[in-house]
Design an enzyme around this catalytic site. Structure first.
Site, mmCIF file in Angstrom:
data_model
loop_
_atom_site.group_PDB
_atom_site.id
_atom_site.type_symbol
_atom_site.label_atom_id
_atom_site.label_comp_id
_atom_site.label_asym_id
_atom_site.label_seq_id
_atom_site.Cartn_x
_atom_site.Cartn_y
_atom_site.Cartn_z
ATOM 1 N N CYS A 44 49.537 -64.426 -137.717
ATOM 2 C CA CYS A 44 48.133 -64.189 -138.070
ATOM 3 C C CYS A 44 47.677 -62.896 -137.407
ATOM 4 C CB CYS A 44 47.284 -65.374 -137.606
ATOM 5 S SG CYS A 44 45.521 -65.059 -137.486
ATOM 6 N N CYS A 79 44.773 -63.319 -134.906
ATOM 7 C CA CYS A 79 45.260 -64.053 -133.726
ATOM 8 C C CYS A 79 46.107 -63.139 -132.847
ATOM 9 C CB CYS A 79 46.090 -65.260 -134.150
ATOM 10 S SG CYS A 79 45.272 -66.382 -135.296
ATOM 11 N N TRP A 108 53.578 -70.560 -128.503
ATOM 12 C CA TRP A 108 53.208 -71.034 -127.169
ATOM 13 C C TRP A 108 54.396 -71.668 -126.459
ATOM 14 C CZ3 TRP A 108 49.407 -69.171 -124.670
ATOM 15 C CH2 TRP A 108 48.245 -68.750 -125.331
ATOM 16 N N THR A 134 41.140 -69.478 -137.509
ATOM 17 C CA THR A 134 41.657 -68.645 -138.597
ATOM 18 C C THR A 134 42.509 -69.425 -139.590
ATOM 19 O OG1 THR A 134 43.668 -68.077 -137.368
ATOM 20 C CG2 THR A 134 41.748 -66.629 -137.070
ATOM 21 N N ARG A 138 42.212 -80.681 -127.314
ATOM 22 C CA ARG A 138 43.057 -79.578 -126.853
ATOM 23 C C ARG A 138 42.815 -79.180 -125.403
ATOM 24 N NH1 ARG A 138 43.945 -75.067 -131.604
ATOM 25 N NH2 ARG A 138 44.710 -76.484 -133.230
ATOM 26 N N SER A 197 48.181 -70.885 -118.796
ATOM 27 C CA SER A 197 47.508 -72.105 -119.236
ATOM 28 C C SER A 197 46.009 -71.881 -119.389
ATOM 29 C CB SER A 197 47.765 -73.234 -118.228
ATOM 30 O OG SER A 197 46.994 -74.380 -118.537
#
Length: 287
Positions: free
Chosen positions: A186, A189, A25, A14, A86, A53
């Site tokens: 967002c 999100c 996070w 996004t 990532r 996680s």
């Protein structure tokens, strides 16, 4: 109440990145798993970290899977470099993704009787019948049952004199995580984040409430949104596992061609191939 068509608002890239996303996070981990991986943590609290996680890894996988490659031409596709940086570069993140998938799968199979009888009212009789059929196909899939007869064994969790206290603490932590998700800047999100956190909370609720054999514990009651969140989370996790399983062992070679020095700092090829050789894990496809 606002209704959102998730098919028209898929989980994907996004543009929500940078310090704001990192702070979300960071807050989730620091406020709910501050001592991980300390040996002082009990097994239940380590499970909480693995679930967070694993969810984080799954979200990253979906961003990499459906990424805006070229804004000028509105070209979308797979960003394998992002997937590697990532998720795949960190074996623990891959393991936690699989762990979270199996945890949620266990909750769904354990609540099969309840979910089969749940009301799936979409407002369209044909869609209702199709939904009920798909739910039964999932709950009683013979291939899935033979491959994963017991995806996750929670029998030893939340037992003993501290069991009730640990349950309350973990439930409180999930409410905290959902509240943190409210701070996401967002909208899409935030939608997917809160939906999947609710799905994880629902999985925990099932494992807290249902005795798989005798049903002696308190009767399970789920709200409509909890059932929706649970199935959507299982879908997201299974899609992530499928993509990682398909791409994982070959991504390192692609990254190596682009930037050899990057791979040298990450996991070895042997370790990656070992991680993606989980034949006992079954992907659930949703058409």
């Amino acid at each position: 109440m606002t209704y959102v068509n998730l098919q028209l608002n898929p989980e994907r890239y996004t543009g929500y990145t940078g310090d704001s996303a990192r702070r979300i996070w960071d807050a989730i981990y620091k406020e709910n798993c501050p001592k991980y991986p300390s040996e002082e943590l009990c097994h239940e609290k380590k499970v909480l970290y693995k679930l967070i996680s694993g969810l984080h890894s799954s979200i990253s996988v979906h961003i990499a899977y459906d990424y805006l490659l070229d804004e000028s031409t509105n070209s979308w596709g797979q960003n394998l470099s992002l997937l590697y940086d990532r998720v795949l570069k960190y074996p623990e993140r891959v393991q936690n993704l699989y762990f979270t998938y199996l945890f949620v799968l266990r909750a769904v199979t354990k609540a099969a009787d309840y979910l089969e009888q749940a009301e799936y009212n979409t407002g369209n009789p044909e869609d209702d019948l199709k939904t009920e059929s798909l739910v039964k196909q999932l709950l009683y899939n013979s291939q899935l049952r033979s491959a994963c007869p017991l995806p996750f064994d929670e029998a030893k969790l939340w037992q003993g004199e501290n069991g009730p206290e640990l349950k309350q603490e973990i439930q409180k932590q999930f409410r905290n995580i959902s509240a943190i998700m409210d701070c996401v800047g967002c909208e899409k999100c935030r939608l997917w984040g809160k939906l999947q956190v609710l799905g994880l909370g629902t999985a925990l609720k099932i494992l807290f409430s249902v005795d798989g054999d005798s049903h002696l514990n308190q009767p399970l009651q789920l709200q409509r949104n909890e059932v929706i969140a649970l199935f959507n989370l299982l879908n997201r996790l299974s899609e992530s596992v499928k993509f990682v399983h398909e791409k994982g062992s070959s991504v390192e070679e692609v990254i190596n061609e682009q930037s050899p020095s990057t791979v040298q700092k990450g996991a070895s090829k042997t370790n990656l191939k070992g991680l993606f050789g989980y034949s006992q894990y079954t992907w659930i496809g949703w058409d």
